[in-house]
Write an enzyme that holds these catalytic residues in place. Structure first.
Site, short mmCIF file in Angstrom:
data_model
loop_
_atom_site.label_atom_id
_atom_site.label_comp_id
_atom_site.label_asym_id
_atom_site.label_seq_id
_atom_site.Cartn_x
_atom_site.Cartn_y
_atom_site.Cartn_z
N ASP A 12 0.87 -1.17 0.00
CA ASP A 12 0.00 0.00 0.00
C ASP A 12 0.92 1.23 0.00
O ASP A 12 2.12 1.11 0.30
CB ASP A 12 -0.87 -0.04 1.27
CG ASP A 12 -1.69 1.23 1.45
OD1 ASP A 12 -2.31 1.68 0.46
OD2 ASP A 12 -1.69 1.78 2.56
N ASP A 14 -0.21 5.06 0.94
CA ASP A 14 -0.49 6.05 1.98
C ASP A 14 -0.37 5.43 3.37
O ASP A 14 -1.12 4.51 3.71
CB ASP A 14 -1.92 6.60 1.80
CG ASP A 14 -2.09 7.35 0.49
OD1 ASP A 14 -1.16 8.04 0.07
OD2 ASP A 14 -3.18 7.24 -0.12
N GLY A 49 -7.54 3.68 3.78
CA GLY A 49 -7.69 2.66 2.75
C GLY A 49 -9.00 2.75 1.97
O GLY A 49 -9.18 2.07 0.98
N ILE A 50 -9.92 3.58 2.45
CA ILE A 50 -11.23 3.71 1.78
C ILE A 50 -11.13 4.79 0.70
O ILE A 50 -10.53 5.84 0.92
CB ILE A 50 -12.32 4.10 2.81
CG1 ILE A 50 -12.32 3.13 4.01
CG2 ILE A 50 -13.69 4.20 2.16
CD1 ILE A 50 -12.78 1.74 3.73
N ARG A 52 -12.07 7.80 -2.15
CA ARG A 52 -12.49 9.18 -1.86
C ARG A 52 -13.99 9.30 -1.59
O ARG A 52 -14.41 9.85 -0.57
CB ARG A 52 -12.08 10.09 -3.02
CG ARG A 52 -12.10 11.57 -2.65
CD ARG A 52 -11.69 12.41 -3.85
NE ARG A 52 -10.41 11.97 -4.41
CZ ARG A 52 -9.99 12.27 -5.63
NH1 ARG A 52 -10.72 13.02 -6.42
NH2 ARG A 52 -8.82 11.81 -6.07
N SER A 119 -5.71 5.36 -4.13
CA SER A 119 -5.62 6.80 -4.34
C SER A 119 -5.41 7.16 -5.80
O SER A 119 -4.48 6.66 -6.45
CB SER A 119 -4.48 7.39 -3.52
OG SER A 119 -4.30 8.75 -3.88
N ASN A 121 -4.31 9.82 -6.64
CA ASN A 121 -3.10 10.66 -6.62
C ASN A 121 -1.83 9.83 -6.48
O ASN A 121 -0.74 10.39 -6.31
CB ASN A 121 -3.18 11.66 -5.46
CG ASN A 121 -4.29 12.69 -5.66
OD1 ASN A 121 -4.22 13.51 -6.57
ND2 ASN A 121 -5.32 12.63 -4.84
N ASP A 173 -1.38 -0.47 6.14
CA ASP A 173 -1.55 0.20 7.44
C ASP A 173 -3.02 0.31 7.84
O ASP A 173 -3.31 0.78 8.94
CB ASP A 173 -0.95 1.61 7.39
CG ASP A 173 -1.75 2.55 6.50
OD1 ASP A 173 -2.13 2.13 5.40
OD2 ASP A 173 -2.00 3.69 6.91
C1 BG6 Z 1 -6.12 5.68 0.26
C2 BG6 Z 1 -6.12 6.43 1.56
O1 BG6 Z 1 -4.85 5.20 -0.03
O2 BG6 Z 1 -6.56 6.52 -0.79
C3 BG6 Z 1 -7.46 7.08 1.84
O3 BG6 Z 1 -5.80 5.53 2.62
C4 BG6 Z 1 -7.87 7.93 0.64
O4 BG6 Z 1 -7.37 7.86 3.00
C5 BG6 Z 1 -7.86 7.06 -0.61
O5 BG6 Z 1 -9.16 8.46 0.84
C6 BG6 Z 1 -8.27 7.82 -1.87
O6 BG6 Z 1 -7.31 8.78 -2.18
P1 BG6 Z 1 -7.52 9.90 -3.29
O7 BG6 Z 1 -6.15 10.51 -3.41
O8 BG6 Z 1 -7.96 9.20 -4.55
O9 BG6 Z 1 -8.55 10.81 -2.79
MG MG Z 2 -2.73 3.14 3.68
#
Ligand code: BG6
Ligand code: MG
Length: 215
Positions: A12, A14, A49-50, A52, A119, A121, A173
């Site tokens: 993972d 983040d 992990g959830i 957006r 994510s 991002n 995590d």
């Molecule tokens: C996960 C994070 O990796 O990515 C979450 O643990 C976050 O907290 C999710 O909401 C989505 O990320 P993003 O960057 O697409 O908003």
């Molecule tokens: Mg994480």
């Protein structure tokens, strides 16, 4: 080195490789405050992990009013813009201790490396950290239909790496992330608190304690 029981390690991002989990928290906190919705570190733990929109739904579950689909999209966009500001100045200095060494250890042992982050991002963060080339495959969250705790993202990583899920170690995590790894039929190494990551096969406090014998 004795033969390793794994053929791939899927990480993972983040909260494991870098502390962006904190930036997600800050961005959600500002958004929740703007809506007068209760939000603290404990509620945040359940968001790790959830994806957006899933996170937003969980936060707005505590709201006194209801929101249209368009209003939700606007709030999610607002949170994301703030998050993107927070990660703008990230560099390799933001890698968590042991992250680079763990990735090198996995490759030195002849195993594949994968990244499974929901994510959108993630590629930006990997590029800021300068570690995109450290992964043999990075799942593009844009093409994942179901977020963690669904196993889809870990199964996709294993399949693209050409490795049976049973031969993979997943590193997470988040409670939802560990659940996704277990649902994918992989061994799960938790990073954090064993009292929180109860479904993990083993838990380490950070990647600076990573070994391939960890679980
Ligand atoms: C996960 C994070 O990796 O990515 C979450 O643990 C976050 O907290 C999710 O909401 C989505 O990320 P993003 O960057 O697409 O908003
Ligand atoms: Mg994480």
């Amino acid at each position: 080195m004795p033969e390793c029981r794994y053929k791939a390690v899927i990480f993972d991002l983040d909260g494991v490789i870098t502390d962006t989990a904190h930036y997600h928290y800050l961005a959600w906190k500002r958004l929740a405050d703007s809506q007068g919705v209760p939000f603290d570190q404990q509620i945040n733990e359940g968001l790790k992990g959830i994806d957006r929109m899933g996170s937003l739904e969980l936060i707005l579950a505590g709201a006194a009013r209801s929101y249209s689909a368009a209003a939700k999209l606007a709030l999610a966009e607002q949170k994301n813009l703030h998050y993107q500001q927070l990660i703008e100045d990230m560099t390799a200095a933001d890698l968590l201790p042991g992250a680079v060494e763990a990735l090198a250890l996995v490759r030195a042992a002849g195993l594949k490396t994968g990244l499974a982050s929901v994510s959108k991002n993630a590629f930006t963060v990997l590029d800021r950290l300068g570690i995109r080339a450290s992964f043999d495959y990075v799942v593009d969250a844009a093409y994942i239909a179901r977020g963690k705790p669904d196993p889809e993202i870990f199964l996709k990583a294993a399949s693209e790496l050409g490795v049976d899920p049973a031969d993979c170690l997943g590193v997470e995590d988040a409670v939802a992330g560990v659940a996704a790894i277990k649902a994918a039929g992989m061994r799960a190494l938790g990073v954090g608190d064993p009292a929180v990551l109860t479904q993990a096969d083993a838990v380490i406090p950070g990647l600076d304690r990573f070994t391939l014998a960890a679980c």
